[in-house]
Write a protein that holds these residues in place. Sequence first.
Motif, mmCIF file in Angstrom:
data_model
loop_
_atom_site.group_PDB
_atom_site.id
_atom_site.type_symbol
_atom_site.label_atom_id
_atom_site.label_comp_id
_atom_site.label_asym_id
_atom_site.label_seq_id
_atom_site.Cartn_x
_atom_site.Cartn_y
_atom_site.Cartn_z
ATOM 1 N N LEU A 255 0.847 -1.195 0.000
ATOM 2 C CA LEU A 255 0.000 0.000 0.000
ATOM 3 C C LEU A 255 0.886 1.250 0.000
ATOM 4 C CD1 LEU A 255 -2.757 -1.093 2.568
ATOM 5 C CD2 LEU A 255 -2.808 -1.237 0.069
ATOM 6 N N LEU A 256 0.783 2.023 -1.067
ATOM 7 C CA LEU A 256 1.681 3.162 -1.250
ATOM 8 C C LEU A 256 0.900 4.459 -1.434
ATOM 9 C CD1 LEU A 256 4.227 1.668 -3.857
ATOM 10 C CD2 LEU A 256 4.236 1.374 -1.372
ATOM 11 N N GLN A 257 1.478 5.550 -0.867
ATOM 12 C CA GLN A 257 0.879 6.878 -1.001
ATOM 13 C C GLN A 257 2.018 7.868 -1.165
ATOM 14 O OE1 GLN A 257 -1.174 8.171 2.573
ATOM 15 N NE2 GLN A 257 -2.229 9.849 1.544
ATOM 16 N N GLY A 258 1.897 8.762 -2.113
ATOM 17 C CA GLY A 258 2.952 9.770 -2.274
ATOM 18 C C GLY A 258 2.931 10.404 -3.651
ATOM 19 N N TYR A 259 3.774 11.433 -3.799
ATOM 20 C CA TYR A 259 3.778 12.233 -5.025
ATOM 21 C C TYR A 259 4.027 11.395 -6.280
ATOM 22 C CZ TYR A 259 4.163 16.395 -1.984
ATOM 23 O OH TYR A 259 3.960 17.373 -1.050
ATOM 24 N N SER A 260 4.788 10.281 -6.165
ATOM 25 C CA SER A 260 5.078 9.500 -7.372
ATOM 26 C C SER A 260 3.823 8.794 -7.882
ATOM 27 C CB SER A 260 6.188 8.489 -7.119
ATOM 28 O OG SER A 260 5.721 7.454 -6.288
ATOM 29 N N LEU A 261 2.809 8.646 -7.025
ATOM 30 C CA LEU A 261 1.536 8.077 -7.484
ATOM 31 C C LEU A 261 0.587 9.212 -7.837
ATOM 32 C CD1 LEU A 261 2.061 5.625 -4.721
ATOM 33 C CD2 LEU A 261 1.535 4.788 -7.018
ATOM 34 N N ALA A 262 0.368 10.111 -6.905
ATOM 35 C CA ALA A 262 -0.410 11.319 -7.162
ATOM 36 C C ALA A 262 -0.226 12.286 -6.006
ATOM 37 C CB ALA A 262 -1.888 10.992 -7.325
ATOM 38 N N ARG A 263 -0.247 13.573 -6.314
ATOM 39 C CA ARG A 263 -0.246 14.601 -5.269
ATOM 40 C C ARG A 263 -1.659 14.720 -4.701
ATOM 41 N NH1 ARG A 263 4.118 18.608 -4.967
ATOM 42 N NH2 ARG A 263 5.791 17.563 -6.092
ATOM 43 N N PRO A 264 -1.822 15.363 -3.560
ATOM 44 C CA PRO A 264 -3.189 15.682 -3.131
ATOM 45 C C PRO A 264 -3.829 16.582 -4.200
ATOM 46 C CG PRO A 264 -1.612 16.056 -1.345
ATOM 47 C CD PRO A 264 -0.813 15.841 -2.598
ATOM 48 N N LEU A 265 -5.037 16.219 -4.643
ATOM 49 C CA LEU A 265 -5.667 16.891 -5.781
ATOM 50 C C LEU A 265 -7.039 17.442 -5.404
ATOM 51 C CD1 LEU A 265 -4.973 14.019 -8.376
ATOM 52 C CD2 LEU A 265 -3.767 16.236 -8.274
ATOM 53 N N PRO A 266 -7.430 18.574 -6.027
ATOM 54 C CA PRO A 266 -8.810 19.050 -5.852
ATOM 55 C C PRO A 266 -9.778 17.963 -6.324
ATOM 56 C CG PRO A 266 -7.493 20.633 -7.106
ATOM 57 C CD PRO A 266 -6.656 19.419 -6.937
ATOM 58 N N GLU A 267 -10.988 17.974 -5.786
ATOM 59 C CA GLU A 267 -11.916 16.861 -6.010
ATOM 60 C C GLU A 267 -12.090 16.469 -7.484
ATOM 61 O OE1 GLU A 267 -15.466 16.992 -3.719
ATOM 62 O OE2 GLU A 267 -16.408 15.365 -4.813
ATOM 63 N N THR A 268 -12.323 17.460 -8.360
ATOM 64 C CA THR A 268 -12.578 17.094 -9.762
ATOM 65 C C THR A 268 -11.344 16.436 -10.384
ATOM 66 O OG1 THR A 268 -11.996 19.348 -10.367
ATOM 67 C CG2 THR A 268 -14.354 18.834 -10.274
ATOM 68 N N HIS A 269 -10.140 16.937 -10.028
ATOM 69 C CA HIS A 269 -8.909 16.339 -10.559
ATOM 70 C C HIS A 269 -8.724 14.929 -10.019
ATOM 71 C CE1 HIS A 269 -6.853 20.399 -11.628
ATOM 72 N NE2 HIS A 269 -8.167 20.465 -11.736
ATOM 73 N N PHE A 270 -9.031 14.773 -8.720
ATOM 74 C CA PHE A 270 -8.899 13.442 -8.129
ATOM 75 C C PHE A 270 -9.821 12.449 -8.835
ATOM 76 C CE2 PHE A 270 -10.637 10.227 -5.257
ATOM 77 C CZ PHE A 270 -9.488 9.482 -5.043
ATOM 78 N N LEU A 271 -11.056 12.875 -9.103
ATOM 79 C CA LEU A 271 -12.009 11.958 -9.735
ATOM 80 C C LEU A 271 -11.580 11.607 -11.160
ATOM 81 C CD1 LEU A 271 -15.372 13.365 -8.288
ATOM 82 C CD2 LEU A 271 -14.165 11.253 -7.613
ATOM 83 N N SER A 272 -10.990 12.562 -11.871
ATOM 84 C CA SER A 272 -10.544 12.187 -13.225
ATOM 85 C C SER A 272 -9.258 11.358 -13.174
ATOM 86 C CB SER A 272 -10.424 13.388 -14.165
ATOM 87 O OG SER A 272 -9.667 14.396 -13.591
ATOM 88 N N TRP A 273 -8.390 11.631 -12.184
ATOM 89 C CA TRP A 273 -7.204 10.769 -12.000
ATOM 90 C C TRP A 273 -7.654 9.329 -11.777
ATOM 91 C CZ3 TRP A 273 -5.453 7.406 -8.293
ATOM 92 C CH2 TRP A 273 -4.112 6.991 -8.389
#
Length: 292
Positions: A255-273
């Motif tokens: 289980l990985l979390q961090g910039y190499s996977l994705a930065r914290p994103l605004p909701e619409t960006h997160f949903l399209s990611w």
Amino acid sequence: QSKLQGKNRYTVFNPKTELAITTFNNKINALSEAIDNEELIFHFQPKVDVVRGQIHSAEALVRWNHPTDGLRLPGSFLEATEHPDLSRKLDGWTLATAFQTLERWQTAGHSVPLSVNIDPRNLASGWLHNELKVLIGRFETVDPSLLDVEVLESTDATRDRKVGDAILDCNRLGVTFSIDDFGTGYSTLTHLRNLPATHVKIDQSFVQNAINNLEDLAIVEAVLGLATTLNREVIAEGVETKDHQNLLISMGCSLLQGYSLARPLPETHFLSWQAQFVPDPDWARLMSLSKR
Ligand code: C2E
Ligand code: MG
Ligand code: MG
Ligand code: MG
């Protein structure tokens, strides 16, 4: 006579201290008003399950959409939540907003589990359990098991003996827990044993230094071993590069979390990611070579 009586008893005469108190009070009022004026928002950062090749969950991270300063990060305003009233006010906002978000996502057809960050003092006091009961009643359509609460390991409140029972109370409502920034506090075996959290998040400093430093590597290895033995899942935070990813996966951390996977994103960006997410073929290959 006069000094020891009435409300002047605690008058502060040191002008420096007085200025610090005024500044602190201003910060408290400003954040409190920001909550009332709906200036706080969440950005969302995914946690990725590399074994299953899918999104595990998302962490909601608060931002202050400040009318003149622009987007402010929690490091610049969370200090005010040292005040217990404001801490409860922020956590109340956080929980209500998390339920609203889960409801919205469910209606739109994507049910991603959501983690929020909560002050451990509000857990130890029993406040969280109460608040969760109220929100679960109000948001009848939201599955409470989609909510995960991250609590920092490094605070005195987390070492309070009441915390273990408080976690179990909330578990009975369906809500799970993660120990945040593990390794930076009193990471004793007893402490971890007494905290019935399902997930342990290894602090980003160990994750990042493990590449160059054998001691940090040993800590990551030890946390993985211990957590696995105690039946907790480990999440690595602050995974910034492909090298970090490769090292952690080869150590059996899935289980990985961090910039190499994705930065914290605004909701619409997160949903399209999320909609465009495809697992990296290297993950499965590295995992099959891993020790765990
Ligand atoms: P945290 O819960 O440990 O969150 C992780 C922090 O690391 C976040 O900073 C995130 O943006 C950052 N991060 C994620 N991936 C990477 C990476 O690859 N490299 C680096 N260098 N950093 C990464 P952020 O958003 O500034 O939040 C800081 C802290 O503020 C959080 O630490 C959490 O303790 C607290 N916080 C955030 N949102 C809330 C909230 O809603 N309520 C409360 N009480 N605290 C919050
Ligand atoms: Mg967190
Ligand atoms: Mg953390
Ligand atoms: Mg942190």
